[in-house]
Enzyme design. Sequence first.
Site, PDB file in Angstrom:
ATOM      1  N   SER A  46       7.408   5.568   3.643  1.00 55.02           N
ATOM      2  CA  SER A  46       7.470   6.831   2.805  1.00 55.02           C
ATOM      3  C   SER A  46       7.608   6.181   1.164  1.00 55.02           C
ATOM      4  CB  SER A  46       8.573   7.710   3.242  1.00 55.02           C
ATOM      5  OG  SER A  46       9.806   7.122   3.191  1.00 55.02           O
ATOM      6  N   HIS A  47       7.785   4.997   0.993  1.00 56.40           N
ATOM      7  CA  HIS A  47       8.094   4.593  -0.309  1.00 56.40           C
ATOM      8  C   HIS A  47       7.286   3.419  -1.036  1.00 56.40           C
ATOM      9  CE1 HIS A  47      11.419   7.259   0.371  1.00 56.40           C
ATOM     10  NE2 HIS A  47      11.673   7.498  -0.723  1.00 56.40           N
ATOM     11  N   GLY A 186      10.088  12.056   1.521  1.00 56.76           N
ATOM     12  CA  GLY A 186       9.198  11.310   1.697  1.00 56.76           C
ATOM     13  C   GLY A 186       9.025  11.467   3.166  1.00 56.76           C
ATOM     14  N   GLU A 187      10.001  11.605   4.083  1.00 52.44           N
ATOM     15  CA  GLU A 187       9.725  11.270   5.666  1.00 52.44           C
ATOM     16  C   GLU A 187       9.428  12.974   5.938  1.00 52.44           C
ATOM     17  OE1 GLU A 187       9.933   8.608   7.492  1.00 52.44           O
ATOM     18  OE2 GLU A 187      10.762   7.487   5.952  1.00 52.44           O
ATOM     19  N   LEU A 302      22.695  -3.892  13.761  1.00 52.94           N
ATOM     20  CA  LEU A 302      23.026  -3.991  11.979  1.00 52.94           C
ATOM     21  C   LEU A 302      21.928  -2.945  11.165  1.00 52.94           C
ATOM     22  CD1 LEU A 302      24.509  -7.274  11.006  1.00 52.94           C
ATOM     23  CD2 LEU A 302      25.753  -5.156  11.349  1.00 52.94           C
ATOM     24  N   PRO A 303      22.201  -2.113  10.189  1.00 54.84           N
ATOM     25  CA  PRO A 303      21.215  -1.822   9.381  1.00 54.84           C
ATOM     26  C   PRO A 303      20.504  -3.021   8.624  1.00 54.84           C
ATOM     27  CG  PRO A 303      23.446  -0.631   9.026  1.00 54.84           C
ATOM     28  CD  PRO A 303      23.839  -1.885  10.089  1.00 54.84           C
ATOM     29  N   ARG A 306      15.807  -3.910  11.175  1.00 56.00           N
ATOM     30  CA  ARG A 306      14.240  -3.436  11.341  1.00 56.00           C
ATOM     31  C   ARG A 306      13.278  -3.938  10.078  1.00 56.00           C
ATOM     32  NH1 ARG A 306      11.070   0.398   9.317  1.00 56.00           N
ATOM     33  NH2 ARG A 306      12.780   0.894   7.788  1.00 56.00           N
ATOM     34  N   ARG A 307      13.964  -3.575   9.065  1.00 54.82           N
ATOM     35  CA  ARG A 307      12.943  -3.984   7.744  1.00 54.82           C
ATOM     36  C   ARG A 307      12.689  -5.510   7.910  1.00 54.82           C
ATOM     37  NH1 ARG A 307      14.481  -4.310   3.515  1.00 54.82           N
ATOM     38  NH2 ARG A 307      16.487  -3.816   3.694  1.00 54.82           N
TER      39      ARG A 307
HETATM   40  P1  NDP Z   1      16.927   5.920   7.750  1.00 53.24           P
HETATM   41  O1  NDP Z   1      17.415   7.022   8.391  1.00 53.24           O
HETATM   42  O2  NDP Z   1      15.372   5.238   8.157  1.00 53.24           O
HETATM   43  O3  NDP Z   1      17.669   4.466   7.546  1.00 53.24           O
HETATM   44  C1  NDP Z   1      18.981   4.557   6.903  1.00 53.24           C
HETATM   45  C2  NDP Z   1      19.532   3.379   7.207  1.00 53.24           C
HETATM   46  O4  NDP Z   1      20.154   3.136   8.740  1.00 53.24           O
HETATM   47  C3  NDP Z   1      18.797   2.101   6.770  1.00 53.24           C
HETATM   48  O5  NDP Z   1      19.555   0.992   6.463  1.00 53.24           O
HETATM   49  C4  NDP Z   1      18.225   1.484   8.270  1.00 53.24           C
HETATM   50  O6  NDP Z   1      18.092   0.455   8.402  1.00 53.24           O
HETATM   51  C5  NDP Z   1      19.609   1.958   9.203  1.00 53.24           C
HETATM   52  N1  NDP Z   1      19.246   2.368  10.659  1.00 53.24           N
HETATM   53  C6  NDP Z   1      18.260   3.369  11.148  1.00 53.24           C
HETATM   54  N2  NDP Z   1      18.239   3.165  12.361  1.00 53.24           N
HETATM   55  C7  NDP Z   1      19.246   2.527  12.650  1.00 53.24           C
HETATM   56  C8  NDP Z   1      19.821   2.193  14.108  1.00 53.24           C
HETATM   57  N3  NDP Z   1      19.247   2.701  15.231  1.00 53.24           N
HETATM   58  N4  NDP Z   1      20.881   1.385  14.232  1.00 53.24           N
HETATM   59  C9  NDP Z   1      21.536   0.818  12.890  1.00 53.24           C
HETATM   60  N5  NDP Z   1      21.039   1.127  11.816  1.00 53.24           N
HETATM   61  C10 NDP Z   1      20.039   2.135  11.778  1.00 53.24           C
HETATM   62  O7  NDP Z   1      16.341   5.900   6.126  1.00 53.24           O
HETATM   63  P2  NDP Z   1      16.285   7.251   5.078  1.00 53.24           P
HETATM   64  O8  NDP Z   1      15.194   8.154   5.753  1.00 53.24           O
HETATM   65  O9  NDP Z   1      17.482   7.951   4.860  1.00 53.24           O
HETATM   66  O10 NDP Z   1      15.962   6.790   3.796  1.00 53.24           O
HETATM   67  C11 NDP Z   1      14.412   6.120   3.713  1.00 53.24           C
HETATM   68  C12 NDP Z   1      14.253   5.574   2.323  1.00 53.24           C
HETATM   69  O11 NDP Z   1      14.304   6.482   1.467  1.00 53.24           O
HETATM   70  C13 NDP Z   1      15.635   4.740   1.689  1.00 53.24           C
HETATM   71  O12 NDP Z   1      14.860   3.249   1.507  1.00 53.24           O
HETATM   72  C14 NDP Z   1      15.931   5.479   0.322  1.00 53.24           C
HETATM   73  O13 NDP Z   1      16.298   4.611  -0.593  1.00 53.24           O
HETATM   74  C15 NDP Z   1      14.608   6.200   0.117  1.00 53.24           C
HETATM   75  N6  NDP Z   1      14.988   7.258  -0.880  1.00 53.24           N
HETATM   76  C16 NDP Z   1      14.294   7.222  -2.001  1.00 53.24           C
HETATM   77  C17 NDP Z   1      14.524   8.414  -3.013  1.00 53.24           C
HETATM   78  C18 NDP Z   1      14.230   8.215  -4.307  1.00 53.24           C
HETATM   79  O14 NDP Z   1      14.032   9.194  -4.971  1.00 53.24           O
HETATM   80  N7  NDP Z   1      14.159   7.186  -4.763  1.00 53.24           N
HETATM   81  C19 NDP Z   1      15.012   9.516  -2.364  1.00 53.24           C
HETATM   82  C20 NDP Z   1      15.514   9.424  -0.970  1.00 53.24           C
HETATM   83  C21 NDP Z   1      15.227   8.340  -0.160  1.00 53.24           C
HETATM   84  P3  NDP Z   1      16.481  -0.194   8.799  1.00 53.24           P
HETATM   85  O15 NDP Z   1      15.814   0.077   7.499  1.00 53.24           O
HETATM   86  O16 NDP Z   1      16.702  -1.437   9.380  1.00 53.24           O
HETATM   87  O17 NDP Z   1      15.891   0.703   9.998  1.00 53.24           O
END
Ligand code: NDP
Length: 332
Positions: A46-47, A186-187, A302-303, A306-307
């Site tokens: 989404s970004h 975005g999601e 850990l967060p 995945r990335r």
């Molecule tokens: P997610 O809900 O996908 O993930 C949030 C965090 O939780 C990440 O660090 C992720 O790590 C971790 N995570 C996810 N699933 C698990 C799991 N099962 N166990 C442990 N950790 C987990 O992200 P969001 O949808 O909340 O946000 C997405 C992006 O949107 C972010 O990068 C954010 O910066 C961006 N954003 C930007 C905005 C802007 O205006 N600039 C506004 C709002 C959001 P991993 O990535 O490894 O899955």
Amino acid sequence: MSTISLTLEEIERLSREVLSANGCDQLNTDALVRTIVTAERDGSDSHGLFRLPGYIASLRSGKVNGGARPRISNDLPAVIKVDGDNGYAPAAIEAGVPVLATAAKSLGIAVMTITNSYHFAALWPEVEALAGEGLIGLACVTTKPFVTPAGGAEALFGTNPLAFAWPRPGKMPMVIDMATAAMAHGEIQLAAREGELVPPGTGLDENGAATTDPGEIIKGVLLPFGGYKGSAIALMVELLAAGAVGDCFSFESVAADNGDGGPTIGGEFMLAMAPELVAGPDWADHCETFFQRYDAIEGPRLPGLRRHANRQSTAPRQINAELVGRIQDLRR
Ligand code: NDP
């Protein structure tokens, strides 16, 4: 979903062509292309390219300065102020982060404020850059007011992401990056595009009724994650990224916007901390015992993992075909 395979090199070339053709200069194009390619590389769907039409809309409307030259002032040693010159955040971040890192390494802790800039990306690149310097990093931004405080049905908060990185010498850092809304906007847009429902508790329709239809939530409001607790963190982000920085709260950003579909103006708050200066020389070994305990529990991961796993793949990325077509049309 119909997709097209694009290598990271093809993603880079396409992004560069489109930004350059729409008046973004070399410095700002380079910073934006790095942001888009790293998002696609790590699976931040989404970004990455998804944001490119919005970037172009804001260049074409004249809202954002595609030739911005961020200016840094550092009158107080622990406070680095970056004026984004009305440009996109990546150039301001790339200019400011090395100065922030140097200050934190000598003082133990430092903050950076970015003003007059447009953030439309994920936040992990800037905190991961700090962790790469051996520093603890924290960053947050406000956005458009899409989110109601818990208990209400009126948007006031942005989706207000908060990112945090923890360095682990000899290993990948631990990186958390999350919207404080139940789901990033975005999601929601991606779910609407794909015709998918979203989980209960994500948002309300324009009448304040709970719904799982992302199209109805876009017309209504998103909810904060985790009820009043997530709502409190979204509130904290407003105060740090707007109040402490001296730039727009989410409600002020949208009032200042021309509605072109691109990012809104606002600020960013960043903090960097040198663990050996704050916690002492044994900090890394001490924290590894904590991570070992965490990893020993069956179930959690850990967060950031995945990335970081996505990053290892050199395979082409699967990009929505309609989006690619739309971006290709923006080259002229
Ligand atoms: P997610 O809900 O996908 O993930 C949030 C965090 O939780 C990440 O660090 C992720 O790590 C971790 N995570 C996810 N699933 C698990 C799991 N099962 N166990 C442990 N950790 C987990 O992200 P969001 O949808 O909340 O946000 C997405 C992006 O949107 C972010 O990068 C954010 O910066 C961006 N954003 C930007 C905005 C802007 O205006 N600039 C506004 C709002 C959001 P991993 O990535 O490894 O899955």
